[in-house]
Design a protein around this motif. Sequence first.
Motif, mmCIF file in Angstrom:
data_model
loop_
_atom_site.group_PDB
_atom_site.id
_atom_site.type_symbol
_atom_site.label_atom_id
_atom_site.label_comp_id
_atom_site.label_asym_id
_atom_site.label_seq_id
_atom_site.Cartn_x
_atom_site.Cartn_y
_atom_site.Cartn_z
ATOM 1 N N THR A 170 141.995 71.333 175.825
ATOM 2 C CA THR A 170 140.701 71.197 175.659
ATOM 3 C C THR A 170 140.298 69.577 175.586
ATOM 4 O O THR A 170 141.081 68.786 175.431
ATOM 5 N N PRO A 171 138.795 69.315 175.606
ATOM 6 C CA PRO A 171 138.748 67.976 175.318
ATOM 7 C C PRO A 171 139.179 67.186 173.987
ATOM 8 O O PRO A 171 139.579 66.250 174.017
ATOM 9 N N LYS A 172 139.268 68.296 173.029
ATOM 10 C CA LYS A 172 139.819 67.800 171.839
ATOM 11 C C LYS A 172 141.461 67.270 171.876
ATOM 12 O O LYS A 172 141.675 66.153 171.417
ATOM 13 N N ASP A 173 142.422 67.949 172.618
ATOM 14 C CA ASP A 173 143.380 67.655 172.811
ATOM 15 C C ASP A 173 143.835 66.646 173.997
ATOM 16 O O ASP A 173 144.749 65.938 174.071
ATOM 17 N N ALA A 174 142.693 66.555 174.752
ATOM 18 C CA ALA A 174 142.618 65.373 175.652
ATOM 19 C C ALA A 174 143.116 64.067 175.419
ATOM 20 O O ALA A 174 143.751 63.424 175.876
ATOM 21 N N GLN A 175 142.412 63.778 174.306
ATOM 22 C CA GLN A 175 142.440 62.435 173.708
ATOM 23 C C GLN A 175 144.008 61.923 173.552
ATOM 24 O O GLN A 175 144.286 60.746 173.818
ATOM 25 N N GLY A 176 144.604 62.827 172.981
ATOM 26 C CA GLY A 176 146.129 62.685 172.923
ATOM 27 C C GLY A 176 146.889 62.439 174.034
ATOM 28 O O GLY A 176 147.998 62.145 174.021
ATOM 29 N N LYS A 177 146.419 63.018 175.188
ATOM 30 C CA LYS A 177 147.113 62.917 176.618
ATOM 31 C C LYS A 177 147.149 61.515 177.191
ATOM 32 O O LYS A 177 147.822 61.005 178.336
ATOM 33 N N ILE A 178 145.845 61.017 176.817
ATOM 34 C CA ILE A 178 145.554 59.631 177.349
ATOM 35 C C ILE A 178 146.582 58.611 176.612
ATOM 36 O O ILE A 178 146.287 58.412 175.683
ATOM 37 N N TRP A 179 147.394 57.821 177.351
ATOM 38 C CA TRP A 179 148.404 57.109 176.870
ATOM 39 C C TRP A 179 147.730 55.588 176.719
ATOM 40 O O TRP A 179 147.888 54.966 175.766
ATOM 41 N N GLY A 180 147.014 55.364 177.766
ATOM 42 C CA GLY A 180 146.234 53.970 177.752
ATOM 43 C C GLY A 180 145.464 53.762 178.678
ATOM 44 O O GLY A 180 144.871 54.478 179.442
ATOM 45 N N TYR A 181 144.892 52.480 178.871
ATOM 46 C CA TYR A 181 143.713 52.253 179.865
ATOM 47 C C TYR A 181 144.263 51.070 180.696
ATOM 48 O O TYR A 181 144.954 49.991 180.004
#
Length: 261
Positions: free
Chosen positions: A126-137
Motif C-alpha cells: 500500500t502507499p502507507k507501507d511503501a514509505q518503509g520500503k524506500i531505503w534512501g534517495y
Amino acid sequence: MAQRYVRVKTEKGQTYYGLLQLSRGVQVLDAPPWLQGQPTDLSLEPDTYQLLAPCAPSKVVAVGKNYANHAAEMGTPVPTEPLLFLKPPTAVIGTNTPILYPPQSQRVDYEGELALVIGQRCVDCTPKDAQGKIWGYTIANDVTARDLQKLDSQWARAKGFDTFCPLGPWIVRELSAAARLQTFLNDAAEPVQSASIDQMVFSPEFLVSYISQVMTLLPGDVILTGTPEGVGPMQVGTRVRVAIEGIGQLENTVTQRKSAN
Ligand code: MG
C-alpha cells in the motif's frame, strides 16, 4: 551533514559499499547497507577509489511525465496513472563517468530526476507501507535519445543506451519533501531545470505502491520519479550537473560513442 552511503571501486579493482567520511575517506561495509551491512575494520584513504553508482539495481523503473509543467512542454496531458518504462541496469553509471553519445541519435537530452532506492522486497504494498520500503534517495539523469523516442512507440532504445542512467553520487536516507532539483550545463550559473520535488504528480510512496502491484521490487532497485520542465539537448563535450538539495550533485560529461563498424 546527513550520512552518505557510497559504492566504490579501489585501485585494485575491488568493489565495496561504504560510508563516506568528512575526510573523504570511506569506511567499508561488509554488505549493502539495506541488507544490514556493518562497518568493517577496512577504510579507504581519499583519492584511492572511484565512486561508482551507489547501488547495483536488478532493474531501474522510470516514470514519464510526472511533473505537470514537463508534460505541458512535451505537448501532452498529465497521465491519469503513472506511465512506467524500464531502463536496463547496464545503462547505469556513476558520477564523473562519461555519457556516451550514440551514433544512432542526433538529439540526446538530459532529464534531472530524484531517484528512490528500494530497501526491502516489495510486492503489492500500500502507499502507507511503501514509505518503509524506500531505503534512501539519490540523483539520476534519465538520458534520452529524443529523436529515437519520437520514432519508436516503445522507449527501450531511446532510454536504454549504455551510460544513459547516471546515478549518484551517493545515497542519503532522509530528504526534505520540498527539496529543490536543479540541472546545470557547463559553467552556466542559471539552471536549465529548477523545481521542488513536491511538484510531482504522483508521490514517491504512490509510485512504489503502484509499481509493486505490477512487478516485485528488490532491495537495491531504483525508481526514477520523472523530470520537471526544462529538458533540452546535450552535445559532445557538454558537462551536465544535476543537483538536489540535501543530497549533492551528479556530474557527467558527454563523449562520442564509437560506432561498431
Ligand atoms: Mg525521465
